[in-house]
Design an enzyme around this catalytic site. Structure first.
Site, mmCIF file in Angstrom:
data_model
loop_
_atom_site.group_PDB
_atom_site.id
_atom_site.type_symbol
_atom_site.label_atom_id
_atom_site.label_comp_id
_atom_site.label_asym_id
_atom_site.label_seq_id
_atom_site.Cartn_x
_atom_site.Cartn_y
_atom_site.Cartn_z
ATOM 1 N N HIS A 174 16.780 66.198 30.167
ATOM 2 C CA HIS A 174 17.172 66.947 31.367
ATOM 3 C C HIS A 174 16.748 66.155 32.611
ATOM 4 O O HIS A 174 17.486 66.072 33.595
ATOM 5 C CB HIS A 174 16.475 68.321 31.334
ATOM 6 C CG HIS A 174 17.120 69.380 32.175
ATOM 7 N ND1 HIS A 174 16.581 70.642 32.292
ATOM 8 C CD2 HIS A 174 18.233 69.392 32.945
ATOM 9 C CE1 HIS A 174 17.339 71.376 33.098
ATOM 10 N NE2 HIS A 174 18.346 70.641 33.503
ATOM 11 N N HIS A 184 13.584 68.346 27.129
ATOM 12 C CA HIS A 184 13.210 68.460 28.545
ATOM 13 C C HIS A 184 13.337 67.088 29.214
ATOM 14 O O HIS A 184 13.810 66.963 30.346
ATOM 15 C CB HIS A 184 11.752 68.917 28.683
ATOM 16 C CG HIS A 184 11.530 70.377 28.462
ATOM 17 N ND1 HIS A 184 12.233 71.354 29.130
ATOM 18 C CD2 HIS A 184 10.638 71.042 27.669
ATOM 19 C CE1 HIS A 184 11.784 72.547 28.746
ATOM 20 N NE2 HIS A 184 10.836 72.386 27.855
ATOM 21 N N HIS A 214 11.786 69.151 21.119
ATOM 22 C CA HIS A 214 11.782 70.101 22.231
ATOM 23 C C HIS A 214 11.411 69.386 23.534
ATOM 24 O O HIS A 214 12.146 69.453 24.526
ATOM 25 C CB HIS A 214 10.778 71.219 21.925
ATOM 26 C CG HIS A 214 10.660 72.247 23.000
ATOM 27 N ND1 HIS A 214 11.242 73.489 22.895
ATOM 28 C CD2 HIS A 214 10.056 72.233 24.211
ATOM 29 C CE1 HIS A 214 10.992 74.182 24.005
ATOM 30 N NE2 HIS A 214 10.260 73.438 24.818
ATOM 31 N N GLU A 215 10.303 68.667 23.516
ATOM 32 C CA GLU A 215 9.861 67.982 24.741
ATOM 33 C C GLU A 215 10.838 66.874 25.119
ATOM 34 O O GLU A 215 11.080 66.620 26.294
ATOM 35 C CB GLU A 215 8.442 67.422 24.561
ATOM 36 C CG GLU A 215 7.373 68.471 24.256
ATOM 37 C CD GLU A 215 7.368 69.660 25.205
ATOM 38 O OE1 GLU A 215 7.784 69.496 26.368
ATOM 39 O OE2 GLU A 215 6.969 70.762 24.779
#
Ligand SMILES: [Zn+2]
Length: 371
Positions: free
Chosen positions: A169, A166, A162-163
């Site tokens: 991104h 990010h 999940h991190e």
């Protein structure tokens, strides 16, 4: 109903419990945990040997490599704030520098709990020079000892992905202004890149890369993968109702003139009545304890948790159709979404990638709510 019947049966067998006739809110978590154990026989200790931290990091890097051509080289040249922090030079396929990546994985005195991603320096373009970002992810995993490596629970594996989503991104940003770069997007769009990456943790093809027993190198058995998927959907209906009820309560407070609400509890009841499966507790009041919506930055935005799931499930469908490592799909995701930051309206970006607005079908299917 399944939970209530289970609880009634379990309580009747126990000598210390009083008989249960009607399941109450405060019983739910306790009996849900018991039922989950009975149904799936899946506990963290069974899975952890397959998720050695170094292997999982390698897995995340390999996924980024296959999707976006990024490679990660450990570097000792980058200044860091603590010796536990690992630093990497991230290179594009043509060998040019993409970004600097920092990974701070272990707890220490004074470090905040939880997991998050930060940009020390966002990407931007100035005087025709594309300044590349410095991106960090922070987690709190068990530190290895001299005799035992850091072994992650499956929940921690999805947290890392999940991190890292990010972080991608941030790394793949390619915009002019730093204020619109990377994760600087509308609140209800920021979790798409992170949540979509979690999907790879449930895919056999991806797990085979990194889910290997730390002592025997055996790939995680297929039956465990199936169990992980089934357990992930445990009581999904209840969880969905819960999230929706919070989203609706939040919206109700911010969507009407609050001075028209004269009785907090009565107002709350009108919202919760639509989703509540348990008897109301007269003395409880969620609104006054709902930190997210009054001080946590989620005012009129709590729905974004569920909305991000709609987006990530719908977007991941394309990868499922074309292949989870399909390069052209990944390139399209990068070009239309990851690289654009907040330079355009999220729905326009999304439609360019997906060809249409997101539908809820993929989420309902993934959650096991429809077949
Ligand atoms: Zn997130």
């Amino acid at each position: 109903m399944e939970l209530q019947n289970f609880a009634i049966a379990a309580a009747s067998k126990s000598e210390i419990s009083k008989p249960i006739t009607q399941l109450q809110k405060w019983d739910a978590a306790y009996y849900a945990e018991k039922l989950k154990k009975q149904l799936f026989e899946l506990d963290d200790e069974l899975l952890k040997p397959y998720f050695k931290l170094e292997n999982v990091i390698h897995g995340a890097f390999e996924v980024a490599n296959r999707l976006f051509g990024l490679s990660f080289e450990k570097s000792t040249q980058v200044d860091k704030y603590h010796e536990d922090v690992m630093t990497y030079e991230v290179k594009n396929e043509d060998g040019s520098l993409n970004s600097i990546f920092y990974a701070d994985f272990f707890p220490r005195k004074g470090k905040r709990n939880g997991a998050w991603m930060t940009s020390f320096k966002s990407q931007y373009i100035e005087n025709d020079k594309n300044e590349r970002p410095h991106v960090s992810i922070v987690c709190n995993f068990t530190k290895p000892t001299n005799t035992k490596p850091s072994l992650l629970t499956f929940n921690e594996v999805t947290t890392l992905f999940h991190e890292f989503g990010h972080a991608l991104h941030g790394m793949l940003a390619n915009t002019h202004y730093r204020s619109l770069s990377g994760t600087s997007v509308y609140w209800d769009f920021v979790e798409l890149p992170s949540q979509i990456l979690e999907n790879w943790c449930y895919e056999k093809e991806a797990l085979e890369i990194f889910a290997r027993h730390y002592e025997t190198d055996e790939v995680i058995p297929l039956e465990y993968i199936e169990k992980i998927k089934k357990a992930a959907n445990f009581q999904e209906g209840l969880q969905t109702l819960r999230q929706l009820s919070f989203g609706m309560l939040d919206m109700s407070w911010h969507g009407i003139n609050p001075s028209d609400i004269t009785d907090v509890k009565a107002h709350e009841r009108t919202i919760f009545e639509k989703t509540d499966l348990y008897p109301d507790v007269a003395t409880s009041c969620m609104s006054t304890a709902f930190g997210h919506i009054f001080q946590g930055g989620y005012s009129a935005g709590y729905y974004s948790y569920k909305w991000a799931e709609v987006l990530d499930a719908d977007a991941f469908e394309v990868f499922k159709e074309k292949g989870i490592f399909d390069r052209s799909t990944a390139t399209s995701f990068k070009n239309h979404i990851l690289s654009k930051g907040g330079t355009e309206n999220p729905m326009l970006l999304y439609k360019r990638f997906r060809g249409s607005e997101p539908k809820i079908d993929a989420l309902l299917k993934r959650a096991g709510l429809v077949t």
